[in-house]
Scaffold this motif. Structure first.
Motif, PDB file in Angstrom:
ATOM      1  N   SER A 247       2.951  73.453  41.941  1.00 52.07           N
ATOM      2  CA  SER A 247       3.037  72.018  41.677  1.00 52.07           C
ATOM      3  C   SER A 247       3.877  71.378  42.762  1.00 52.07           C
ATOM      4  O   SER A 247       4.544  72.071  43.538  1.00 52.07           O
ATOM      5  CB  SER A 247       3.658  71.754  40.302  1.00 52.07           C
ATOM      6  OG  SER A 247       4.987  72.233  40.261  1.00 52.07           O
ATOM      7  N   GLY A 248       3.828  70.049  42.809  1.00 55.82           N
ATOM      8  CA  GLY A 248       4.681  69.322  43.734  1.00 55.82           C
ATOM      9  C   GLY A 248       3.986  68.749  44.948  1.00 55.82           C
ATOM     10  O   GLY A 248       4.605  68.050  45.747  1.00 55.82           O
ATOM     11  N   GLY A 249       2.701  69.038  45.099  1.00 57.02           N
ATOM     12  CA  GLY A 249       1.986  68.480  46.231  1.00 57.02           C
ATOM     13  C   GLY A 249       1.765  66.990  46.074  1.00 57.02           C
ATOM     14  O   GLY A 249       2.039  66.406  45.025  1.00 57.02           O
ATOM     15  N   GLY A 250       1.262  66.369  47.138  1.00 58.88           N
ATOM     16  CA  GLY A 250       0.983  64.945  47.070  1.00 58.88           C
ATOM     17  C   GLY A 250       0.683  64.370  48.425  1.00 58.88           C
ATOM     18  O   GLY A 250       0.520  65.097  49.413  1.00 58.88           O
ATOM     19  N   LEU A 251       0.608  63.050  48.455  1.00 59.43           N
ATOM     20  CA  LEU A 251       0.343  62.297  49.684  1.00 59.43           C
ATOM     21  C   LEU A 251       1.646  61.667  50.145  1.00 59.43           C
ATOM     22  O   LEU A 251       2.263  60.903  49.396  1.00 59.43           O
ATOM     23  CB  LEU A 251      -0.718  61.232  49.417  1.00 59.43           C
ATOM     24  CG  LEU A 251      -0.980  60.239  50.536  1.00 59.43           C
ATOM     25  CD1 LEU A 251      -1.515  60.948  51.780  1.00 59.43           C
ATOM     26  CD2 LEU A 251      -1.960  59.157  50.067  1.00 59.43           C
TER      27      LEU A 251
END
Length: 122
Positions: A7-11
């Motif tokens: 978890s923790g991904g993003g743009l």
């Protein structure tokens, strides 16, 4: 059997920071070397970082050395990847992996997570 969930991904924008987390369930987490890999579109999966059982030793790909930090909390069955000063070329799906025997950059760990997308815009 070990199950891994990232978890923790993003743009984010170039220069920003992200922290990825990977929670493990199943067999004893502290017995495994834990690793991060990434795969960019159209490219092969590549090693990013690894950490020993105790966390006393770490290994990094040259492309992330000095910007990324791997750590683990065995009490929480969690490994982290702190990513600072992100660059557009860091854009990839990031995978957590567990390896019972090998600490290095081999691409055949025992278990893989499903991955989390990191996108860095310029």
């Amino acid at each position: 059997q070990v199950q891994l969930k990232e978890s923790g991904g993003g743009l984010v924008q170039a220069g920003d920071t992200l922290r990825l987390s990977c929670v493990a369930s199943g067999r004893t987490f502290s017995m495994y070397y834990m690793k991060w890999f990434r795969q960019a579109p159209g490219k092969e999966r590549e090693f990013v970082s690894s950490i020993t059982w105790s966390g006393s030793s770490t290994l990094y790909a040259d492309s992330v050395k000095g910007r990324f930090t791997i750590s683990r909390d065995n009490a929480k069955n969690t490994v982290y990847l702190q990513m600072n000063n992100l660059k557009p070329e860091d854009t990839a799906v990031y995978y957590c992996a567990a390896d019972y025997r090998r600490f290095g950059a081999n691409l055949t760990p025992d278990y893989w997570g499903q991955g989390t997308q990191v996108t860095v815009s310029s």
